[in-house]
Design an enzyme around this catalytic site. Structure first.
Site, PDB file in Angstrom:
ATOM      1  N   GLU A 165      -8.101 -23.971 -24.007  1.00  0.00           N
ATOM      2  CA  GLU A 165      -8.361 -24.474 -22.658  1.00  0.00           C
ATOM      3  C   GLU A 165      -7.424 -23.899 -21.601  1.00  0.00           C
ATOM      4  O   GLU A 165      -6.615 -24.630 -20.998  1.00  0.00           O
ATOM      5  CB  GLU A 165      -8.269 -26.004 -22.637  1.00  0.00           C
ATOM      6  CG  GLU A 165      -9.222 -26.698 -23.589  1.00  0.00           C
ATOM      7  CD  GLU A 165      -9.319 -28.198 -23.344  1.00  0.00           C
ATOM      8  OE1 GLU A 165      -8.584 -28.730 -22.502  1.00  0.00           O
ATOM      9  OE2 GLU A 165     -10.148 -28.846 -23.998  1.00  0.00           O
ATOM     10  N   GLU A 377     -13.561 -28.830 -30.109  1.00  0.00           N
ATOM     11  CA  GLU A 377     -13.121 -30.196 -29.801  1.00  0.00           C
ATOM     12  C   GLU A 377     -14.278 -30.993 -29.241  1.00  0.00           C
ATOM     13  O   GLU A 377     -15.005 -30.516 -28.358  1.00  0.00           O
ATOM     14  CB  GLU A 377     -12.007 -30.234 -28.737  1.00  0.00           C
ATOM     15  CG  GLU A 377     -10.645 -29.897 -29.249  1.00  0.00           C
ATOM     16  CD  GLU A 377      -9.574 -29.998 -28.165  1.00  0.00           C
ATOM     17  OE1 GLU A 377      -9.714 -30.843 -27.251  1.00  0.00           O
ATOM     18  OE2 GLU A 377      -8.613 -29.214 -28.238  1.00  0.00           O
TER      19      GLU A 377
HETATM   20  C1  FCB Z   1      -8.417 -31.562 -24.523  1.00  0.00           C
HETATM   21  C2  FCB Z   1      -7.157 -31.027 -25.163  1.00  0.00           C
HETATM   22  C3  FCB Z   1      -6.697 -31.840 -26.351  1.00  0.00           C
HETATM   23  C4  FCB Z   1      -6.867 -33.307 -26.126  1.00  0.00           C
HETATM   24  C5  FCB Z   1      -8.267 -33.629 -25.673  1.00  0.00           C
HETATM   25  C6  FCB Z   1      -8.530 -35.093 -25.475  1.00  0.00           C
HETATM   26  O1  FCB Z   1      -8.465 -31.170 -23.193  1.00  0.00           O
HETATM   27  O2  FCB Z   1      -7.339 -29.696 -25.587  1.00  0.00           O
HETATM   28  O3  FCB Z   1      -5.371 -31.473 -26.631  1.00  0.00           O
HETATM   29  O4  FCB Z   1      -5.907 -33.767 -25.277  1.00  0.00           O
HETATM   30  O5  FCB Z   1      -8.542 -32.950 -24.487  1.00  0.00           O
END
Ligand code: FCB
Length: 484
Positions: A165, A377
Protein backbone atom coordinates in the site's frame (compact mmCIF):
# COMPACT_ATOMS: atom_id res chain seq x y z
CA UNK A 1 -22.84 -20.26 -5.69
CA UNK A 2 -23.78 -23.89 -5.90
CA UNK A 3 -20.44 -25.50 -5.26
CA UNK A 4 -17.15 -24.80 -3.65
CA UNK A 5 -14.79 -25.16 -6.57
CA UNK A 6 -11.88 -22.83 -7.06
CA UNK A 7 -9.26 -22.61 -9.77
CA UNK A 8 -6.58 -25.25 -9.34
CA UNK A 9 -3.85 -24.11 -6.98
CA UNK A 10 -5.88 -21.23 -5.54
CA UNK A 11 -3.93 -20.12 -2.48
CA UNK A 12 -5.51 -19.55 0.92
CA UNK A 13 -3.65 -17.57 3.50
CA UNK A 14 -3.56 -14.91 6.11
CA UNK A 15 -1.54 -11.72 6.46
CA UNK A 16 0.27 -9.70 9.11
CA UNK A 17 2.95 -6.99 9.22
CA UNK A 18 6.13 -6.77 11.28
CA UNK A 19 5.40 -3.56 13.21
CA UNK A 20 1.89 -4.74 14.00
CA UNK A 21 2.76 -8.07 15.59
CA UNK A 22 6.42 -8.57 16.41
CA UNK A 23 6.99 -6.37 19.45
CA UNK A 24 10.61 -6.63 20.65
CA UNK A 25 10.91 -3.17 19.19
CA UNK A 26 14.28 -2.58 20.83
CA UNK A 27 15.51 -6.13 21.23
CA UNK A 28 17.88 -8.31 19.26
CA UNK A 29 19.60 -5.26 17.83
CA UNK A 30 16.48 -3.63 16.40
CA UNK A 31 16.38 0.15 16.46
CA UNK A 32 13.58 2.65 15.96
CA UNK A 33 11.41 2.56 12.90
CA UNK A 34 9.31 5.61 12.06
CA UNK A 35 6.38 3.93 13.84
CA UNK A 36 8.34 3.62 17.08
CA UNK A 37 9.22 7.30 16.86
CA UNK A 38 5.71 8.36 15.80
CA UNK A 39 4.24 6.50 18.78
CA UNK A 40 6.15 8.90 21.04
CA UNK A 41 4.39 11.93 19.54
CA UNK A 42 1.60 12.96 21.91
CA UNK A 43 -1.86 12.06 20.55
CA UNK A 44 -0.48 10.49 17.38
CA UNK A 45 -1.85 7.07 18.31
CA UNK A 46 -5.13 6.22 20.02
CA UNK A 47 -4.71 5.49 23.71
CA UNK A 48 -1.01 6.37 23.54
CA UNK A 49 -0.38 2.80 22.33
CA UNK A 50 2.99 1.78 20.87
CA UNK A 51 4.35 -1.13 18.83
CA UNK A 52 6.87 -1.88 21.61
CA UNK A 53 5.36 -5.21 22.64
CA UNK A 54 2.56 -5.71 20.09
CA UNK A 55 1.50 -9.35 20.23
CA UNK A 56 4.96 -10.58 21.08
CA UNK A 57 5.23 -12.59 17.88
CA UNK A 58 9.02 -12.18 18.00
CA UNK A 59 9.06 -14.53 20.98
CA UNK A 60 6.03 -16.64 20.12
CA UNK A 61 6.71 -17.25 16.46
CA UNK A 62 6.84 -21.08 16.57
CA UNK A 63 3.49 -21.27 18.37
CA UNK A 64 2.00 -18.79 15.90
CA UNK A 65 3.14 -20.91 12.98
CA UNK A 66 1.62 -23.96 14.68
CA UNK A 67 -1.64 -22.03 14.85
CA UNK A 68 -1.47 -21.31 11.13
CA UNK A 69 -0.99 -24.99 10.48
CA UNK A 70 -3.95 -25.81 12.68
CA UNK A 71 -6.08 -23.43 10.61
CA UNK A 72 -4.91 -25.09 7.42
CA UNK A 73 -3.34 -21.98 5.92
CA UNK A 74 -1.45 -22.67 2.71
CA UNK A 75 0.45 -19.41 2.74
CA UNK A 76 1.45 -16.76 5.24
CA UNK A 77 2.00 -13.17 4.19
CA UNK A 78 4.34 -11.38 6.58
CA UNK A 79 6.70 -8.44 6.34
CA UNK A 80 10.32 -8.05 7.28
CA UNK A 81 11.36 -5.10 9.40
CA UNK A 82 14.06 -3.00 7.75
CA UNK A 83 14.97 -1.54 11.17
CA UNK A 84 15.51 -5.06 12.53
CA UNK A 85 17.48 -6.31 9.55
CA UNK A 86 19.57 -3.17 9.06
CA UNK A 87 19.21 -1.11 12.24
CA UNK A 88 19.69 2.54 11.39
CA UNK A 89 20.16 1.29 7.79
CA UNK A 90 23.69 0.32 8.70
CA UNK A 91 25.23 -3.16 8.45
CA UNK A 92 22.99 -6.23 8.42
CA UNK A 93 22.09 -7.45 11.90
CA UNK A 94 22.65 -11.23 12.16
CA UNK A 95 20.08 -11.60 14.97
CA UNK A 96 17.44 -9.84 12.87
CA UNK A 97 18.09 -11.96 9.80
CA UNK A 98 18.14 -15.07 11.95
CA UNK A 99 14.62 -14.36 13.22
CA UNK A 100 13.22 -14.33 9.68
CA UNK A 101 15.31 -17.30 8.67
CA UNK A 102 13.82 -19.30 11.53
CA UNK A 103 10.33 -18.09 10.60
CA UNK A 104 10.80 -19.24 7.01
CA UNK A 105 12.12 -22.63 8.10
CA UNK A 106 9.23 -23.06 10.49
CA UNK A 107 6.74 -22.22 7.73
CA UNK A 108 8.30 -24.57 5.22
CA UNK A 109 8.36 -27.31 7.81
CA UNK A 110 4.61 -26.74 8.29
CA UNK A 111 4.09 -26.80 4.51
CA UNK A 112 3.07 -23.13 4.45
CA UNK A 113 4.31 -20.96 1.58
CA UNK A 114 6.18 -17.88 2.87
CA UNK A 115 4.90 -14.72 1.12
CA UNK A 116 7.32 -11.98 2.04
CA UNK A 117 6.71 -8.22 1.96
CA UNK A 118 9.80 -6.04 2.17
CA UNK A 119 8.11 -2.81 3.19
CA UNK A 120 4.99 -2.56 5.29
CA UNK A 121 5.48 1.06 6.39
CA UNK A 122 8.31 0.81 8.93
CA UNK A 123 11.24 2.84 7.59
CA UNK A 124 14.29 3.00 9.89
CA UNK A 125 13.98 6.28 11.77
CA UNK A 126 17.60 7.08 10.91
CA UNK A 127 16.60 7.30 7.24
CA UNK A 128 13.67 9.52 8.09
CA UNK A 129 16.11 11.88 9.76
CA UNK A 130 17.84 12.02 6.42
CA UNK A 131 14.65 13.10 4.62
CA UNK A 132 12.86 9.75 4.56
CA UNK A 133 10.97 8.85 1.41
CA UNK A 134 10.99 12.48 0.33
CA UNK A 135 14.71 11.96 -0.29
CA UNK A 136 15.36 10.22 -3.62
CA UNK A 137 18.38 8.42 -2.17
CA UNK A 138 16.05 6.33 0.04
CA UNK A 139 15.04 4.39 -3.09
CA UNK A 140 18.62 3.18 -3.50
CA UNK A 141 18.83 2.37 0.21
CA UNK A 142 15.70 0.24 -0.21
CA UNK A 143 17.25 -1.67 -3.08
CA UNK A 144 20.29 -2.46 -0.91
CA UNK A 145 18.05 -3.60 1.93
CA UNK A 146 16.07 -5.82 -0.49
CA UNK A 147 19.33 -7.41 -1.65
CA UNK A 148 20.36 -8.10 1.96
CA UNK A 149 17.06 -9.85 2.65
CA UNK A 150 17.22 -11.78 -0.62
CA UNK A 151 20.76 -12.95 0.07
CA UNK A 152 19.61 -14.36 3.41
CA UNK A 153 16.25 -15.86 2.40
CA UNK A 154 16.19 -16.14 -1.39
CA UNK A 155 17.22 -19.79 -1.21
CA UNK A 156 13.87 -20.58 0.45
CA UNK A 157 11.45 -17.75 -0.29
CA UNK A 158 10.03 -17.62 -3.81
CA UNK A 159 7.28 -14.97 -3.44
CA UNK A 160 8.42 -11.39 -2.85
CA UNK A 161 6.35 -8.23 -2.52
CA UNK A 162 8.23 -4.96 -2.60
CA UNK A 163 5.70 -2.55 -1.05
CA UNK A 164 2.44 -2.80 0.83
CA UNK A 165 0.00 0.00 0.00
CA UNK A 166 2.37 2.76 -1.11
CA UNK A 167 -0.56 5.20 -0.99
CA UNK A 168 -0.56 4.94 2.79
CA UNK A 169 3.19 5.11 3.29
CA UNK A 170 3.52 8.10 0.96
CA UNK A 171 0.50 10.39 0.91
CA UNK A 172 -0.97 9.47 4.29
CA UNK A 173 2.40 9.48 6.07
CA UNK A 174 3.98 12.52 4.40
CA UNK A 175 1.06 14.70 3.25
CA UNK A 176 -1.94 13.67 5.35
CA UNK A 177 0.11 13.25 8.51
CA UNK A 178 -2.11 10.59 10.13
CA UNK A 179 0.52 7.88 9.74
CA UNK A 180 4.22 7.88 10.48
CA UNK A 181 6.25 9.95 10.01
CA UNK A 182 3.32 12.36 10.52
CA UNK A 183 4.41 15.00 8.04
CA UNK A 184 1.86 17.31 6.47
CA UNK A 185 3.82 18.42 3.45
CA UNK A 186 2.09 17.94 0.12
CA UNK A 187 5.27 18.07 -1.89
CA UNK A 188 6.99 15.53 0.39
CA UNK A 189 3.98 13.23 -0.01
CA UNK A 190 4.29 13.32 -3.78
CA UNK A 191 8.05 12.86 -3.64
CA UNK A 192 7.54 9.85 -1.35
CA UNK A 193 5.04 8.40 -3.81
CA UNK A 194 7.42 8.64 -6.74
CA UNK A 195 10.46 7.47 -4.77
CA UNK A 196 8.62 4.39 -3.51
CA UNK A 197 7.73 3.49 -7.10
CA UNK A 198 11.35 3.94 -8.03
CA UNK A 199 12.44 1.82 -5.06
CA UNK A 200 10.04 -0.89 -6.19
CA UNK A 201 11.59 -0.86 -9.66
CA UNK A 202 15.18 -0.85 -8.43
CA UNK A 203 14.54 -3.72 -5.98
CA UNK A 204 12.60 -5.75 -8.54
CA UNK A 205 15.48 -5.50 -10.99
CA UNK A 206 18.05 -6.40 -8.34
CA UNK A 207 16.10 -9.44 -7.16
CA UNK A 208 15.58 -10.67 -10.70
CA UNK A 209 19.28 -10.38 -11.40
CA UNK A 210 20.21 -12.33 -8.26
CA UNK A 211 17.60 -15.02 -8.91
CA UNK A 212 18.76 -15.41 -12.51
CA UNK A 213 22.40 -15.78 -11.42
CA UNK A 214 21.43 -18.54 -9.03
CA UNK A 215 18.81 -20.06 -11.34
CA UNK A 216 16.09 -19.73 -8.75
CA UNK A 217 12.36 -19.48 -9.16
CA UNK A 218 11.27 -15.94 -8.25
CA UNK A 219 7.85 -14.32 -8.21
CA UNK A 220 7.97 -10.62 -7.49
CA UNK A 221 5.13 -8.12 -7.27
CA UNK A 222 3.62 -5.29 -5.29
CA UNK A 223 0.47 -4.84 -3.19
CA UNK A 224 -1.81 -1.84 -3.76
CA UNK A 225 -4.86 -0.76 -1.84
CA UNK A 226 -7.44 -0.11 -4.52
CA UNK A 227 -10.91 1.31 -4.30
CA UNK A 228 -14.01 2.12 -6.28
CA UNK A 229 -14.56 5.85 -5.94
CA UNK A 230 -18.35 6.22 -6.11
CA UNK A 231 -19.77 9.68 -6.82
CA UNK A 232 -22.24 10.43 -4.07
CA UNK A 233 -24.65 11.88 -6.61
CA UNK A 234 -23.85 10.50 -10.06
CA UNK A 235 -25.77 13.37 -11.64
CA UNK A 236 -23.71 16.05 -9.90
CA UNK A 237 -20.64 17.17 -11.90
CA UNK A 238 -18.86 18.19 -8.69
CA UNK A 239 -19.23 14.66 -7.29
CA UNK A 240 -18.22 13.08 -10.58
CA UNK A 241 -15.07 15.19 -10.70
CA UNK A 242 -14.27 14.38 -7.09
CA UNK A 243 -14.61 10.67 -7.90
CA UNK A 244 -12.27 11.09 -10.87
CA UNK A 245 -9.70 12.81 -8.68
CA UNK A 246 -9.87 10.23 -5.91
CA UNK A 247 -9.65 7.41 -8.44
CA UNK A 248 -6.64 9.21 -9.91
CA UNK A 249 -4.81 9.82 -6.65
CA UNK A 250 -5.64 6.55 -4.95
CA UNK A 251 -5.67 4.06 -7.85
CA UNK A 252 -4.23 5.33 -11.10
CA UNK A 253 -1.14 7.09 -9.66
CA UNK A 254 -0.02 3.56 -8.72
CA UNK A 255 -1.48 1.29 -11.38
CA UNK A 256 -0.44 3.37 -14.36
CA UNK A 257 3.27 3.91 -13.65
CA UNK A 258 3.64 0.30 -12.54
CA UNK A 259 1.68 -1.34 -15.35
CA UNK A 260 1.85 1.17 -18.19
CA UNK A 261 4.96 3.25 -17.50
CA UNK A 262 3.11 6.58 -17.39
CA UNK A 263 1.52 8.86 -14.82
CA UNK A 264 -2.11 9.79 -15.49
CA UNK A 265 -2.23 13.10 -17.35
CA UNK A 266 -5.38 14.38 -15.62
CA UNK A 267 -3.82 13.89 -12.17
CA UNK A 268 -0.60 15.61 -13.21
CA UNK A 269 -2.75 18.49 -14.38
CA UNK A 270 -4.54 18.59 -11.00
CA UNK A 271 -1.14 18.62 -9.30
CA UNK A 272 0.34 21.31 -11.51
CA UNK A 273 1.15 23.68 -8.66
CA UNK A 274 3.19 20.92 -6.98
CA UNK A 275 5.38 20.38 -10.06
CA UNK A 276 5.22 16.60 -9.81
CA UNK A 277 6.99 16.06 -13.15
CA UNK A 278 10.17 17.59 -11.77
CA UNK A 279 10.50 14.58 -9.49
CA UNK A 280 10.53 12.17 -12.40
CA UNK A 281 13.96 11.68 -13.99
CA UNK A 282 14.47 10.46 -17.53
CA UNK A 283 14.63 6.70 -17.10
CA UNK A 284 12.53 6.42 -13.94
CA UNK A 285 9.34 5.24 -15.59
CA UNK A 286 11.19 2.50 -17.41
CA UNK A 287 12.66 1.33 -14.11
CA UNK A 288 9.27 1.46 -12.43
CA UNK A 289 7.28 -0.35 -15.12
CA UNK A 290 9.22 -3.53 -15.47
CA UNK A 291 7.09 -6.65 -15.55
CA UNK A 292 5.77 -8.03 -12.28
CA UNK A 293 4.59 -11.59 -11.69
CA UNK A 294 1.53 -10.70 -9.63
CA UNK A 295 -0.41 -7.74 -8.32
CA UNK A 296 -1.57 -7.89 -4.72
CA UNK A 297 -4.92 -6.21 -4.14
CA UNK A 298 -5.95 -4.99 -0.70
CA UNK A 299 -9.58 -4.00 -0.47
CA UNK A 300 -11.86 -3.41 2.49
CA UNK A 301 -14.52 -1.00 1.25
CA UNK A 302 -15.44 1.37 -1.54
CA UNK A 303 -15.23 5.13 -1.12
CA UNK A 304 -18.27 7.29 -1.50
CA UNK A 305 -17.02 10.61 -2.79
CA UNK A 306 -18.50 14.06 -2.97
CA UNK A 307 -17.20 17.37 -4.24
CA UNK A 308 -19.58 19.36 -2.10
CA UNK A 309 -19.00 20.50 1.48
CA UNK A 310 -20.16 18.12 4.19
CA UNK A 311 -23.85 18.49 5.04
CA UNK A 312 -24.37 19.82 8.54
CA UNK A 313 -25.73 16.52 9.85
CA UNK A 314 -22.98 14.36 8.34
CA UNK A 315 -21.12 12.00 10.61
CA UNK A 316 -17.62 13.43 10.80
CA UNK A 317 -14.67 11.39 9.59
CA UNK A 318 -14.74 8.00 11.21
CA UNK A 319 -11.21 6.91 10.59
CA UNK A 320 -7.90 8.69 10.82
CA UNK A 321 -7.48 8.28 7.09
CA UNK A 322 -10.80 9.07 5.53
CA UNK A 323 -10.47 12.69 4.60
CA UNK A 324 -7.21 14.56 5.01
CA UNK A 325 -5.34 12.21 2.67
CA UNK A 326 -6.79 13.92 -0.30
CA UNK A 327 -7.22 17.38 1.08
CA UNK A 328 -3.79 18.80 0.37
CA UNK A 329 -4.36 18.01 -3.29
CA UNK A 330 -8.00 18.01 -4.15
CA UNK A 331 -9.56 20.80 -2.19
CA UNK A 332 -12.97 20.36 -0.75
CA UNK A 333 -14.04 16.90 -1.82
CA UNK A 334 -14.10 14.17 0.72
CA UNK A 335 -14.95 10.59 1.28
CA UNK A 336 -17.92 9.63 3.39
CA UNK A 337 -18.34 6.07 4.48
CA UNK A 338 -21.74 5.85 6.11
CA UNK A 339 -23.81 7.79 3.63
CA UNK A 340 -24.99 4.88 1.49
CA UNK A 341 -26.86 3.33 4.39
CA UNK A 342 -24.90 0.13 4.26
CA UNK A 343 -23.86 -1.71 7.41
CA UNK A 344 -20.46 -0.64 8.70
CA UNK A 345 -17.61 -2.28 10.62
CA UNK A 346 -16.00 -0.95 13.79
CA UNK A 347 -13.78 1.19 11.54
CA UNK A 348 -16.89 2.86 10.11
CA UNK A 349 -16.11 1.17 6.79
CA UNK A 350 -19.04 0.12 4.62
CA UNK A 351 -19.69 -3.57 4.13
CA UNK A 352 -20.28 -4.05 0.43
CA UNK A 353 -18.79 -7.28 -0.97
CA UNK A 354 -20.07 -6.44 -4.44
CA UNK A 355 -17.49 -3.65 -4.51
CA UNK A 356 -14.67 -6.20 -4.46
CA UNK A 357 -16.15 -8.03 -7.43
CA UNK A 358 -16.59 -4.76 -9.32
CA UNK A 359 -13.01 -3.74 -8.59
CA UNK A 360 -11.51 -7.03 -9.79
CA UNK A 361 -13.58 -7.06 -12.94
CA UNK A 362 -12.73 -3.44 -13.66
CA UNK A 363 -9.00 -4.01 -13.26
CA UNK A 364 -9.24 -6.95 -15.65
CA UNK A 365 -11.07 -4.89 -18.23
CA UNK A 366 -8.99 -1.73 -17.93
CA UNK A 367 -5.42 -3.09 -17.84
CA UNK A 368 -4.56 -5.50 -20.63
CA UNK A 369 -1.12 -6.10 -19.13
CA UNK A 370 -2.53 -6.98 -15.72
CA UNK A 371 -0.59 -9.84 -14.10
CA UNK A 372 -2.39 -12.50 -12.00
CA UNK A 373 -4.12 -11.01 -8.97
CA UNK A 374 -3.99 -12.07 -5.35
CA UNK A 375 -6.22 -10.59 -2.68
CA UNK A 376 -3.44 -9.87 -0.22
CA UNK A 377 -5.72 -8.25 2.39
CA UNK A 378 -9.41 -8.26 3.16
CA UNK A 379 -11.10 -8.48 6.52
CA UNK A 380 -12.95 -6.51 9.16
CA UNK A 381 -12.68 -5.01 12.64
CA UNK A 382 -15.53 -5.55 15.04
CA UNK A 383 -15.87 -5.03 18.77
CA UNK A 384 -15.42 -8.62 19.82
CA UNK A 385 -16.84 -10.00 23.02
CA UNK A 386 -15.49 -13.03 24.82
CA UNK A 387 -18.57 -15.11 25.69
CA UNK A 388 -19.10 -17.05 28.85
CA UNK A 389 -18.04 -20.19 27.03
CA UNK A 390 -14.69 -18.48 26.46
CA UNK A 391 -15.28 -18.27 22.70
CA UNK A 392 -15.58 -15.32 20.39
CA UNK A 393 -18.78 -15.63 18.36
CA UNK A 394 -17.83 -12.98 15.84
CA UNK A 395 -20.59 -13.73 13.40
CA UNK A 396 -20.29 -10.34 11.67
CA UNK A 397 -16.64 -10.89 10.82
CA UNK A 398 -17.39 -14.43 9.68
CA UNK A 399 -20.18 -13.15 7.42
CA UNK A 400 -17.92 -10.38 6.09
CA UNK A 401 -15.17 -12.80 5.15
CA UNK A 402 -17.45 -15.41 3.59
CA UNK A 403 -19.31 -12.78 1.57
CA UNK A 404 -16.08 -11.29 0.24
CA UNK A 405 -14.70 -14.70 -0.62
CA UNK A 406 -17.90 -15.28 -2.60
CA UNK A 407 -17.39 -11.95 -4.35
CA UNK A 408 -13.92 -13.12 -5.37
CA UNK A 409 -15.36 -16.31 -6.80
CA UNK A 410 -17.92 -14.33 -8.75
CA UNK A 411 -15.19 -12.10 -10.13
CA UNK A 412 -13.30 -15.22 -11.25
CA UNK A 413 -16.47 -16.42 -13.00
CA UNK A 414 -16.59 -13.01 -14.68
CA UNK A 415 -13.08 -13.54 -16.01
CA UNK A 416 -10.74 -12.04 -13.38
CA UNK A 417 -7.54 -14.04 -12.92
CA UNK A 418 -7.46 -14.17 -9.12
CA UNK A 419 -5.20 -16.82 -7.66
CA UNK A 420 -5.38 -16.42 -3.92
CA UNK A 421 -7.00 -14.82 -0.90
CA UNK A 422 -5.25 -13.69 2.29
CA UNK A 423 -7.46 -12.66 5.16
CA UNK A 424 -6.41 -9.67 7.24
CA UNK A 425 -5.44 -10.58 9.84
CA UNK A 426 -4.20 -13.74 11.49
CA UNK A 427 -4.04 -12.09 14.91
CA UNK A 428 -5.50 -9.03 16.58
CA UNK A 429 -2.67 -6.52 16.46
CA UNK A 430 -1.36 -2.96 16.56
CA UNK A 431 -3.70 -1.20 14.14
CA UNK A 432 -1.43 1.77 13.38
CA UNK A 433 -2.95 5.12 14.44
CA UNK A 434 -5.81 3.20 16.08
CA UNK A 435 -3.45 1.39 18.41
CA UNK A 436 -4.91 -1.79 19.90
CA UNK A 437 -8.45 -0.46 19.84
CA UNK A 438 -9.49 -2.10 16.58
CA UNK A 439 -9.35 -5.87 16.28
CA UNK A 440 -9.03 -7.46 12.84
CA UNK A 441 -7.81 -10.93 13.86
CA UNK A 442 -9.44 -14.26 13.10
CA UNK A 443 -7.56 -15.18 16.26
CA UNK A 444 -8.12 -13.13 19.40
CA UNK A 445 -5.16 -11.92 21.40
CA UNK A 446 -5.58 -11.11 25.07
CA UNK A 447 -3.16 -8.20 25.33
CA UNK A 448 -2.51 -8.83 29.03
CA UNK A 449 -1.61 -12.49 28.81
CA UNK A 450 -0.87 -12.73 25.07
CA UNK A 451 -3.10 -15.76 24.97
CA UNK A 452 -4.42 -16.66 21.52
CA UNK A 453 -8.00 -17.93 20.95
CA UNK A 454 -9.31 -18.83 17.52
CA UNK A 455 -12.51 -16.86 16.90
CA UNK A 456 -15.55 -18.33 15.16
CA UNK A 457 -14.45 -16.49 12.02
CA UNK A 458 -11.13 -18.34 12.20
CA UNK A 459 -12.90 -21.67 12.52
CA UNK A 460 -15.14 -20.78 9.57
CA UNK A 461 -12.14 -19.74 7.48
CA UNK A 462 -10.41 -23.01 8.33
CA UNK A 463 -13.52 -24.97 7.23
CA UNK A 464 -13.68 -23.00 4.01
CA UNK A 465 -10.06 -23.84 3.22
CA UNK A 466 -10.56 -27.50 4.08
CA UNK A 467 -13.65 -27.73 1.84
CA UNK A 468 -11.95 -25.97 -1.04
CA UNK A 469 -8.99 -28.30 -0.79
CA UNK A 470 -11.15 -31.41 -0.57
CA UNK A 471 -12.96 -30.37 -3.70
CA UNK A 472 -9.70 -29.61 -5.44
CA UNK A 473 -8.39 -33.06 -4.56
CA UNK A 474 -11.64 -34.64 -5.74
CA UNK A 475 -11.43 -32.78 -9.04
CA UNK A 476 -7.85 -33.86 -9.49
CA UNK A 477 -8.92 -37.48 -8.94
CA UNK A 478 -11.38 -37.28 -11.80
CA UNK A 479 -14.88 -36.07 -12.63
CA UNK A 480 -16.65 -39.05 -11.04
CA UNK A 481 -15.58 -38.10 -7.53
CA UNK A 482 -15.99 -34.36 -7.90
CA UNK A 483 -18.86 -32.75 -6.15
CA UNK A 484 -21.31 -31.02 -8.42
C1 FCB B 1 -4.32 -1.95 5.59
C2 FCB B 1 -2.92 -2.23 6.10
C3 FCB B 1 -2.87 -3.27 7.19
C4 FCB B 1 -4.01 -3.13 8.15
C5 FCB B 1 -5.33 -3.07 7.42
C6 FCB B 1 -6.52 -2.97 8.33
O1 FCB B 1 -4.37 -0.67 5.06
O2 FCB B 1 -2.09 -2.66 5.05
O3 FCB B 1 -1.61 -3.19 7.81
O4 FCB B 1 -3.79 -2.07 8.98
O5 FCB B 1 -5.33 -1.98 6.55
Amino acid sequence: MTDNRWPEGFLWGSATAAAQIEGAAHEGGKEDSIWDAFARVPNAIAGGDTPERAVDHYHRMPQDVALMKELGLQSYRFSTSWARIKPGDRDPNPAGLDFYSRLVDELLEADILPWLTLYHWDLPQALEENGGWANRDTAARFRDYAVTVYEALGDRVTHWTTFNEPLCSSLIGYAGGEHAPGRREPRAGLAALHHQHLAHGLATAALRELAAEQQRDLKVGITLNLTNAIPDDPADPADLDAARRIDGLWNRMYLEPLLLGTYPADVLEDLREHRFEELVHDTDLRTIAQPIDFLGVNHYHDDNVSGRPLPADAVPGLTPTDRPTSSPFVGSEFVTFPSRHLPTTAMGWEVNPGGLRTLLVRLTAEYPTLPPLYITENGAAYDDVVSEDGRIHDSEREAYILAHVDAVREAITDGADVRGYFVWSLLDNFEWAWGYEKRFGIVRVDYETQQRTVKDSGLAFARLIADARTDEAALAAGPASARV
